[in-house]
Motif scaffolding. Structure first.
Motif, PDB file in Angstrom:
ATOM      1  N   UNK A   1       0.835  -1.167   0.029  1.00  0.00           N
ATOM      2  CA  UNK A   1       0.102  -0.036  -0.070  1.00  0.00           C
ATOM      3  C   UNK A   1       0.826   1.253  -0.024  1.00  0.00           C
ATOM      4  N   UNK A   2       0.290   2.446  -0.821  1.00  0.00           N
ATOM      5  CA  UNK A   2       1.202   3.455  -0.626  1.00  0.00           C
ATOM      6  C   UNK A   2       0.426   4.361   0.333  1.00  0.00           C
ATOM      7  N   UNK A   3       1.176   4.323   1.592  1.00  0.00           N
ATOM      8  CA  UNK A   3       0.516   4.888   2.684  1.00  0.00           C
ATOM      9  C   UNK A   3       0.238   3.807   3.506  1.00  0.00           C
ATOM     10  N   UNK A   4      -0.223   3.980   4.913  1.00  0.00           N
ATOM     11  CA  UNK A   4      -0.462   2.968   5.662  1.00  0.00           C
ATOM     12  C   UNK A   4      -1.875   3.210   6.565  1.00  0.00           C
ATOM     13  N   UNK A   5      -2.989   3.349   6.194  1.00  0.00           N
ATOM     14  CA  UNK A   5      -3.606   2.814   4.989  1.00  0.00           C
ATOM     15  C   UNK A   5      -3.492   3.596   3.770  1.00  0.00           C
ATOM     16  N   UNK A   6      -3.505   2.803   2.796  1.00  0.00           N
ATOM     17  CA  UNK A   6      -3.531   3.765   1.392  1.00  0.00           C
ATOM     18  C   UNK A   6      -3.936   2.873   0.275  1.00  0.00           C
ATOM     19  N   UNK A   7      -3.872   3.417  -1.094  1.00  0.00           N
ATOM     20  CA  UNK A   7      -4.208   2.463  -2.243  1.00  0.00           C
ATOM     21  C   UNK A   7      -3.360   1.101  -2.123  1.00  0.00           C
TER      22      UNK A   7
ATOM     23  N   UNK B   1      -2.280  -9.015 -11.074  1.00  0.00           N
ATOM     24  CA  UNK B   1      -1.768  -7.556 -10.690  1.00  0.00           C
ATOM     25  C   UNK B   1      -2.875  -6.901 -10.865  1.00  0.00           C
ATOM     26  N   UNK B   2      -3.547  -6.376  -9.651  1.00  0.00           N
ATOM     27  CA  UNK B   2      -4.327  -5.270  -9.713  1.00  0.00           C
ATOM     28  C   UNK B   2      -4.634  -4.455  -8.298  1.00  0.00           C
ATOM     29  N   UNK B   3      -5.209  -3.458  -8.592  1.00  0.00           N
ATOM     30  CA  UNK B   3      -5.265  -2.614  -7.547  1.00  0.00           C
ATOM     31  C   UNK B   3      -6.748  -2.659  -6.579  1.00  0.00           C
ATOM     32  N   UNK B   4      -6.816  -2.454  -5.365  1.00  0.00           N
ATOM     33  CA  UNK B   4      -8.022  -2.265  -4.614  1.00  0.00           C
ATOM     34  C   UNK B   4      -7.957  -0.966  -3.739  1.00  0.00           C
ATOM     35  N   UNK B   5      -9.010  -0.388  -3.285  1.00  0.00           N
ATOM     36  CA  UNK B   5      -9.102   0.926  -2.946  1.00  0.00           C
ATOM     37  C   UNK B   5      -8.228   1.167  -1.755  1.00  0.00           C
ATOM     38  N   UNK B   6      -8.356   0.879  -0.662  1.00  0.00           N
ATOM     39  CA  UNK B   6      -7.594   1.306   0.308  1.00  0.00           C
ATOM     40  C   UNK B   6      -7.559   0.239   1.515  1.00  0.00           C
ATOM     41  N   UNK B   7      -6.340  -0.101   2.044  1.00  0.00           N
ATOM     42  CA  UNK B   7      -6.155  -0.694   3.303  1.00  0.00           C
ATOM     43  C   UNK B   7      -4.871  -0.615   3.925  1.00  0.00           C
TER      44      UNK B   7
ATOM     45  N   UNK C   1      -3.340  -5.819   3.029  1.00  0.00           N
ATOM     46  CA  UNK C   1      -2.866  -5.864   1.762  1.00  0.00           C
ATOM     47  C   UNK C   1      -2.432  -7.360   1.410  1.00  0.00           C
ATOM     48  N   UNK C   2      -1.435  -7.696   2.138  1.00  0.00           N
ATOM     49  CA  UNK C   2      -0.589  -9.037   2.001  1.00  0.00           C
ATOM     50  C   UNK C   2      -1.567 -10.001   2.111  1.00  0.00           C
ATOM     51  N   UNK C   3      -2.557 -10.103   3.257  1.00  0.00           N
ATOM     52  CA  UNK C   3      -3.651 -11.172   3.419  1.00  0.00           C
ATOM     53  C   UNK C   3      -4.623 -11.146   2.015  1.00  0.00           C
ATOM     54  N   UNK C   4      -5.034  -9.976   1.675  1.00  0.00           N
ATOM     55  CA  UNK C   4      -5.760  -9.872   0.454  1.00  0.00           C
ATOM     56  C   UNK C   4      -5.415 -10.705  -0.711  1.00  0.00           C
ATOM     57  N   UNK C   5      -3.962 -10.438  -1.092  1.00  0.00           N
ATOM     58  CA  UNK C   5      -3.133 -11.120  -2.102  1.00  0.00           C
ATOM     59  C   UNK C   5      -3.100 -12.379  -1.931  1.00  0.00           C
ATOM     60  N   UNK C   6      -2.757 -12.968  -0.604  1.00  0.00           N
ATOM     61  CA  UNK C   6      -2.920 -14.566  -0.384  1.00  0.00           C
ATOM     62  C   UNK C   6      -4.197 -15.048  -0.634  1.00  0.00           C
ATOM     63  N   UNK C   7      -5.220 -14.418  -0.401  1.00  0.00           N
ATOM     64  CA  UNK C   7      -6.650 -14.879  -0.361  1.00  0.00           C
ATOM     65  C   UNK C   7      -7.031 -14.984  -1.935  1.00  0.00           C
ATOM     66  N   UNK C   8      -6.564 -14.010  -2.535  1.00  0.00           N
ATOM     67  CA  UNK C   8      -6.874 -14.000  -4.002  1.00  0.00           C
ATOM     68  C   UNK C   8      -6.066 -15.147  -4.581  1.00  0.00           C
ATOM     69  N   UNK C   9      -4.915 -15.440  -4.249  1.00  0.00           N
ATOM     70  CA  UNK C   9      -4.250 -16.324  -4.801  1.00  0.00           C
ATOM     71  C   UNK C   9      -4.461 -17.830  -4.459  1.00  0.00           C
TER      72      UNK C   9
ATOM     73  N   UNK D   1       2.840  -6.739  -7.593  1.00  0.00           N
ATOM     74  CA  UNK D   1       2.303  -5.894  -6.643  1.00  0.00           C
ATOM     75  C   UNK D   1       2.193  -4.454  -6.932  1.00  0.00           C
ATOM     76  N   UNK D   2       3.251  -3.951  -7.305  1.00  0.00           N
ATOM     77  CA  UNK D   2       3.658  -2.298  -7.567  1.00  0.00           C
ATOM     78  C   UNK D   2       2.990  -2.285  -9.068  1.00  0.00           C
ATOM     79  N   UNK D   3       3.083  -3.073  -9.979  1.00  0.00           N
ATOM     80  CA  UNK D   3       2.257  -3.049 -11.048  1.00  0.00           C
ATOM     81  C   UNK D   3       0.654  -3.010 -11.056  1.00  0.00           C
ATOM     82  N   UNK D   4       0.283  -3.621 -10.122  1.00  0.00           N
ATOM     83  CA  UNK D   4      -1.023  -3.735  -9.613  1.00  0.00           C
ATOM     84  C   UNK D   4      -1.764  -2.174  -9.544  1.00  0.00           C
ATOM     85  N   UNK D   5      -0.870  -1.338  -8.982  1.00  0.00           N
ATOM     86  CA  UNK D   5      -1.302   0.119  -8.771  1.00  0.00           C
ATOM     87  C   UNK D   5      -1.709   0.652  -9.798  1.00  0.00           C
TER      88      UNK D   5
END
Length: 164
Positions: free
Chosen positions: A16-22, A41-47, A52-60, A129-133
């Motif tokens: 995330x860019x910021x904590x929380x952030x995009x 690689x995709x973005x979600x609103x804010x967390x 962020x790490x757990x959402x990526x694991x869940x999607x995976x 993950x960076x590309x996802x932004x």
């Protein structure tokens, strides 16, 4: 630890860019030889960073099931997220529903392992993950995106990538 043959490996990351952030989520699925199967690689609103790490694991965890992959080894460079999913008490954690969702996906009738990996060995997932932004289109990637090739080669050779 060497992956078992025919096992699909997933390296996953979220930032995330910021904590929380995009948030940008990314991951790549590879065969037992390290060859590309698919990625995301995709973005979600804010967390915040742990979500962020757990959402990526869940999607995976959801994606290979849909693709009928029945043996997978998931690797994340965020040890806190791995420990929460494997050992945390979801009843008293703000991310309890996400923890329980990950556990439920792992408990399906398949072979699924989740382990921590050092940050230096997770550069391809970090790149995604960076590309996802910047990715507003489809989350799934059939081919490695431009710029990932050199990191994939280093990873295949077992060379770490030092991130600053």
């Amino acid at each position: 630890m060497k992956s078992p043959s025919l096992c699909v490996k997933l390296n996953t990351d979220g930032n995330c860019y910021g904590n929380p952030g995009p948030v940008g989520l990314g991951g790549l699925f590879r065969n037992d030889q390290g060859g590309w199967i698919m990625g995301y690689a995709f973005k979600v609103l804010e967390a915040d960073s742990i979500e962020a790490k757990m959402c990526s694991i869940r999607f995976g965890l959801q994606t290979p099931w849909d693709a009928r992959i029945l043996d997978m080894w998931v690797k994340s460079d965020y040890e806190v997220a791995v420990k929460l999913i494997l050992q945390g008490d979801p009843h008293f954690h703000p991310l309890g529903l996400l923890i329980m969702d990950c556990r439920s996906l792992m408990a399906r009738p398949w072979k699924c392992r989740l382990t921590h990996i050092l940050r230096e060995g997770n550069s391809c997932a970090d790149f995604l993950a960076n590309l996802g932004h910047n990715n507003s289109g489809s989350a799934l990637l059939a081919h490695p995106p431009m710029g990932l090739g050199p990191l994939l080669l280093k990873d295949l050779e077992g060379l770490p990538v030092i991130r600053l």
